[in-house]
Write an enzyme that holds these catalytic residues in place. Structure first.
Site, PDB file in Angstrom:
ATOM      1  N   GLU A  12      89.821  37.333  56.645  1.00 53.03           N
ATOM      2  CA  GLU A  12      90.608  37.787  57.792  1.00 53.03           C
ATOM      3  C   GLU A  12      90.571  36.748  58.902  1.00 53.03           C
ATOM      4  OE1 GLU A  12      89.159  41.165  60.035  1.00 53.03           O
ATOM      5  OE2 GLU A  12      87.115  40.837  59.322  1.00 53.03           O
ATOM      6  N   ARG A  44      84.453  54.731  62.299  1.00 55.64           N
ATOM      7  CA  ARG A  44      83.993  53.348  62.125  1.00 55.64           C
ATOM      8  C   ARG A  44      82.780  53.063  63.001  1.00 55.64           C
ATOM      9  NH1 ARG A  44      88.669  48.989  62.667  1.00 55.64           N
ATOM     10  NH2 ARG A  44      88.302  49.356  64.866  1.00 55.64           N
ATOM     11  N   LYS A  86      82.097  46.806  62.948  1.00 57.13           N
ATOM     12  CA  LYS A  86      82.542  46.203  64.209  1.00 57.13           C
ATOM     13  C   LYS A  86      81.326  46.006  65.116  1.00 57.13           C
ATOM     14  CE  LYS A  86      86.536  46.401  67.255  1.00 57.13           C
ATOM     15  NZ  LYS A  86      87.051  45.072  66.950  1.00 57.13           N
TER      16      LYS A  86
END
Ligand code: PLP
Ligand code: COI
Length: 344
Positions: free
Chosen positions: A221, A82, A185
């Site tokens: 989310e 990620r 992220k």
């Protein structure tokens, strides 16, 4: 080696300075070997692109102590992967898997005294970060980057005692645009969410819940966690959205729900208002949040509650929590090969 004399079971989720952090520098197209350093302060140029243009990304994972004393990471390859994705999106150099894992392992090993013991309920939170540093003014990528990994012993994210039932408030603000950076992220996603969290808390909720930015209809989310929902008909559903973080915890829970609880798992858009009556149990999940049952959600000027009117955790989330945490802490078998032992 002696452990620090901390009151492990009373730790909250806050920064505590540990002894060492790992640092590697990228310049002239290559990474340095990296080393452990003692100072928690990063001297950084005032023109650094990380500071002005948010050219930075980060990761979050935990180390836990197993009953036999082994120190376990949970699926660190997925964090490495990620971070590579985020680096590519922000024109930063990839941190090779070998460097990522070595940085994480060295930082954990060097701070052995700070790793909470088994049974304390606490864990060692690991924060890898990649920042664009060095002199700059115009909007362009940095010429130098630092990969740093620091660690901090932590307790629960939302409360002081284990698995708390939390509440969410649907935000009027958007976290991420459809073709933006919501699925990476990167720090830039979080600064914009601070006000949403503050507003949710003013409403009496723990955290903001974001809907999709295009239609304000589908669940995206929470500010710091993905959402999973146990629905009528033995279904276990999570939003499909290009704007949410691909949570390691959520991907693991989907496997456990299908394999161990024999639920029908679905990853698809979830229309909050249209499907609400089918929600049996809702939870927020993530490294920091672990699996936090959501008792109620505020939207359209009312609270909407789930299992037991939002007072307690339901059976599906309880079972998934026990399985997930049991594997992460080395208390249960790990048939998936998810845990990664740090050699001490
Ligand atoms: N969503 C957001 C916005 C997060 O910050 C996090 C935390 O990392 C998550 C979801 C959960 O991801 P993971 O389970 O990989 O920690
Ligand atoms: C994590 O769960 O690791 C996160 O990064 C969430 C963060 C906002 C604490």
């Amino acid at each position: 080696m002696e452990k620090k004399a901390l009151n492990w079971s009373e730790l909250g989720f806050s920064y505590r300075k540990t002894d060492f952090r790992f640092s590697a520098i990228h310049s002239d197209g290559k990474w340095s070997d990296g080393e452990l350093v003692e100072s928690e302060i990063i001297p950084v140029h005032e023109g650094a692109p990380a500071l002005h243009y948010a050219q930075q990304c980060f990761e979050g994972l935990k180390a836990q102590t197993a009953p036999d004393g082994r120190v376990l990471l949970f699926r660190p390859d997925l964090n490495s992967e990620r971070m590579k994705q985020a680096a590519g999106r922000l024109l930063m150099p990839e941190v090779p898997r070998e460097l990522f894992l070595r940085g994480v392992e060295e930082a954990v090993r060097a701070n052995y005294a700070w790793i909470p013991p088994h049974g304390s309920g606490a864990s060692l939170y690991i924060r890898p970060m990649l920042i664009g540093v060095g002199e700059n003014l115009g909007l362009r990528p940095a010429r130098q980057f630092e990969f740093r990994v620091f660690v901090s012993p932590v307790g629960p994210y939302y409360s002081s005692n284990g698995m708390a039932v939390i509440s969410l408030a649907v935000s009027e603000l958007d976290r991420a645009a459809p073709h933006g950076t919501g699925n990476y992220k990167v720090g830039a996603n979080y600064a914009g969410g601070l006000l949403a969290t503050r507003e949710a808390q003013a409403q009496g909720a723990n955290e903001a819940l974001f809907l999709d930015a295009a239609e304000r209809r589908y669940i995206d989310e929470a500010g710091s966690a993905n959402i999973v929902i146990a629905m009528t008909g033995n279904r276990f559903v999570t939003p499909r959205s290009d704007a949410v973080l691909p949570s390691v915890t959520r991907r693991s829970l989907m496997v456990l729900a299908e394999d161990r609880l024999q639920l029908k798992t679905e990853t698809r858009p979830i229309d909050l208002r249209a499907e609400l009556q089918d929600f049996e149990e809702v939870a927020a999940c993530g490294t920091a949040a672990v699996l936090s049952p959501v008792g109620r959600i505020w939207f359209d000027n009312a609270w909407h509650s789930f299992h037991d009117e939002g007072r307690s955790v339901g059976p599906v989330m309880q079972e998934l929590y026990d399985l997930l945490v049991g594997i992460q802490r080395g208390e249960l078998d790990d048939p998936y090969g998810w845990t990664h032992e740090v050699s001490l």
